[in-house]
Design an enzyme around this catalytic site. Structure first.
Site, PDB file in Angstrom:
ATOM      1  CG  ASP A 197     -11.418 -14.361 -37.315  1.00 20.15           C
ATOM      2  OD1 ASP A 197     -11.479 -13.340 -36.596  1.00 20.15           O
ATOM      3  OD2 ASP A 197     -12.367 -14.735 -38.029  1.00 20.15           O
ATOM      4  CB  ILE A 198     -14.455 -18.245 -38.557  1.00 19.44           C
ATOM      5  CG1 ILE A 198     -15.155 -19.458 -39.176  1.00 19.44           C
ATOM      6  CG2 ILE A 198     -15.010 -16.923 -39.104  1.00 19.44           C
ATOM      7  CD1 ILE A 198     -16.598 -19.622 -38.736  1.00 19.44           C
ATOM      8  NE  ARG A 199     -13.800 -12.384 -40.614  1.00 19.07           N
ATOM      9  CZ  ARG A 199     -13.494 -11.098 -40.495  1.00 19.07           C
ATOM     10  NH1 ARG A 199     -12.940 -10.445 -41.481  1.00 19.07           N
ATOM     11  NH2 ARG A 199     -13.757 -10.442 -39.382  1.00 19.07           N
TER      12      ARG A 199
ATOM     13  N   GLY B 141     -11.438  -9.452 -36.084  1.00 17.65           N
ATOM     14  CA  GLY B 141     -12.539  -8.526 -35.840  1.00 17.65           C
ATOM     15  C   GLY B 141     -12.063  -7.152 -35.415  1.00 17.65           C
ATOM     16  CD  GLN B 142     -15.011  -1.915 -33.784  1.00 23.63           C
ATOM     17  OE1 GLN B 142     -15.933  -2.555 -33.254  1.00 23.63           O
ATOM     18  NE2 GLN B 142     -15.020  -0.602 -33.878  1.00 23.63           N
TER      19      GLN B 142
ATOM     20  CB  ILE C 258     -15.572  -0.519 -29.897  1.00 25.04           C
ATOM     21  CG1 ILE C 258     -15.868  -1.270 -28.579  1.00 25.04           C
ATOM     22  CG2 ILE C 258     -14.093  -0.203 -30.033  1.00 25.04           C
ATOM     23  CD1 ILE C 258     -15.539  -0.510 -27.308  1.00 25.04           C
TER      24      ILE C 258
ATOM     25  CE  LYS D 183     -21.085 -10.921 -26.196  1.00 23.02           C
ATOM     26  NZ  LYS D 183     -19.767 -11.562 -26.037  1.00 23.02           N
TER      27      LYS D 183
ATOM     28  CE1 TYR E 252     -22.863  -9.450 -28.919  1.00 22.00           C
ATOM     29  CE2 TYR E 252     -23.807  -7.270 -28.585  1.00 22.00           C
ATOM     30  CZ  TYR E 252     -22.712  -8.118 -28.607  1.00 22.00           C
ATOM     31  OH  TYR E 252     -21.476  -7.612 -28.312  1.00 22.00           O
TER      32      TYR E 252
ATOM     33  N   GLY F  12     -11.524 -14.630 -32.656  1.00 16.49           N
ATOM     34  CA  GLY F  12     -12.067 -13.434 -33.327  1.00 16.49           C
ATOM     35  C   GLY F  12     -10.985 -12.422 -33.631  1.00 16.49           C
TER      36      GLY F  12
HETATM   37  N1  SER Z   1     -21.374  -2.756 -30.633  1.00 22.56           N
HETATM   38  C1  SER Z   1     -22.325  -3.753 -30.180  1.00 22.56           C
HETATM   39  C2  SER Z   1     -23.514  -3.793 -31.056  1.00 22.56           C
HETATM   40  O1  SER Z   1     -23.919  -2.747 -31.493  1.00 22.56           O
HETATM   41  C3  SER Z   1     -22.752  -3.464 -28.774  1.00 22.56           C
HETATM   42  O2  SER Z   1     -21.922  -4.138 -27.905  1.00 22.56           O
HETATM   43  O3  SER Z   1     -24.053  -4.844 -31.259  1.00 22.56           O
END
Ligand code: SER
Length: 320
Positions: A38-40, A15-16, A177, A151, A147, A12
């Site tokens: 990464d996948i891209r 990603g951010q 984040i 997790k 999600y 990843g």
């Molecule tokens: N930033 C994430 C979300 O909003 C939370 O871990 O899915």
């Protein structure tokens, strides 16, 4: 502090978090010792120009294994994931990427005897039954999103690999984040980043959650610091491994908008809540992170004021 890490793979990477973690890892361990995947393909030049980059779909165990073998990787930062909002639009994709991807990392770590693996979790593990204020680390976990389900499962799997196979797997529950380099993708907390871009470009923002929505957030420098600090911690000082609560700051959207208005007085924010409101409402407003503080010395450096000032300073030259 242990410093055994030599050869790192990051999933990843575009990603951010990956895109800001990699330069810090490369600075510390050397460009060629940090393999970005990464996948891209990467948009940020620094990811491809400063060190190795490989395309990798984390669901493809054979390719992951090949890359890990080819680069003699001993440490993985497994940042690839489908976040909460995208996960609700495509729950089976979230399950596949988040669970198959993690199992692939853990199995390769077991078979190749990797030194250490970082597998992040999220505030999404919490649900409506979790205390909304000062949510403890050990508490009721009844997430309402796929999600969150992945997790919680991931935390349990990681802990299982620690106890069953003696691996060194670590992870924190990231809050939302906030960062200025790479936009987050598909999360519920994305409004706390989007608002800065809209404030600078258009002086207005239509927020997809209510003004009184309060969620735990963290500024990227603290996120990177927490990640590095946990990976540096002495394994023997950790009483849990994959589920550390991590608090930075908590504020309502209205408080954030007010803070931005101190710098951009004509900024206006309105509110048009969508399906993400229910996700936000299912998560706690504040987090008790005392285990991280006592076991590996976690302390955040940024608050709402300092984060807002820094975000606007970084973004203003690019957006106005
Ligand atoms: N930033 C994430 C979300 O909003 C939370 O871990 O899915």
């Amino acid at each position: 502090m242990t410093q055994t890490t030599q050869r790192i793979l990051v999933t990843g990477a575009c990603g951010q978090i990956g895109s800001e973690l990699i330069p810090v890892l490369r600075q510390r361990y050397g460009d060629t010792n940090v393999v970005a995947t990464d996948i891209r393909p990467p948009e940020a030049d620094c990811l491809k120009d400063q060190g190795p980059f490989e395309l990798l779909n984390v669901c493809d165990r054979a390719r992951m294994d090949d890359i890990i073998a080819r680069y003699a990787i001993d440490t993985v930062y497994h940042m690839a994931a489908i976040l909460s909002a995208t996960g609700e639009e495509n729950p089976t994709l979230a399950w596949d990427v988040n669970i198959l991807g993690l199992v692939n990392v853990l199995e390769i770590a077991r078979q190749r005897k990797l030194v250490r693996v970082f597998c992040p979790s999220s505030i999404a593990v919490f649900g409506p039954d979790t205390p909304h204020d000062c949510a403890p680390q050990t508490t009721i976990l009844t997430p309402t999103t796929m999600y969150g389900v992945t997790k919680v499962t991931g935390e349990l799997l990681g802990e299982y690999y620690v106890h069953r196979f003696g691996l060194d797997i670590r992870g924190v529950r990231y809050p939302g984040i906030i960062s200025s380099e790479t936009l987050p993708g598909g999360g519920t907390t994305d409004y706390a980043v989007d608002i800065f871009y809209h404030a600078l470009k258009y002086k207005s923002y239509s927020c997809f959650v209510r003004s009184d929505t309060v969620l735990p957030m963290m500024y990227m420098p603290d996120c990177v610091k927490a990640t590095m600090d946990l990976m540096d911690a002495d394994f023997n000082s950790l009483r849990s491994h994959c589920n550390f609560n991590l608090a930075g700051m908590s504020f309502s959207v209205e408080e954030l908008a007010n803070e931005i208005q101190k710098h951009i007085p004509d900024f206006v924010c309105d509110y048009a809540p969508d399906f993400r409101q229910a996700i936000a409402d299912s998560w706690p407003q504040t987090i008790d992170d005392s285990p991280a503080r006592t076991q590996w010395g976690w302390r955040p450096r940024h608050d709402l004021k300092s984060m807002t000032r820094d975000m606007l300073e970084k973004l203003r030259p690019r957006l106005t």
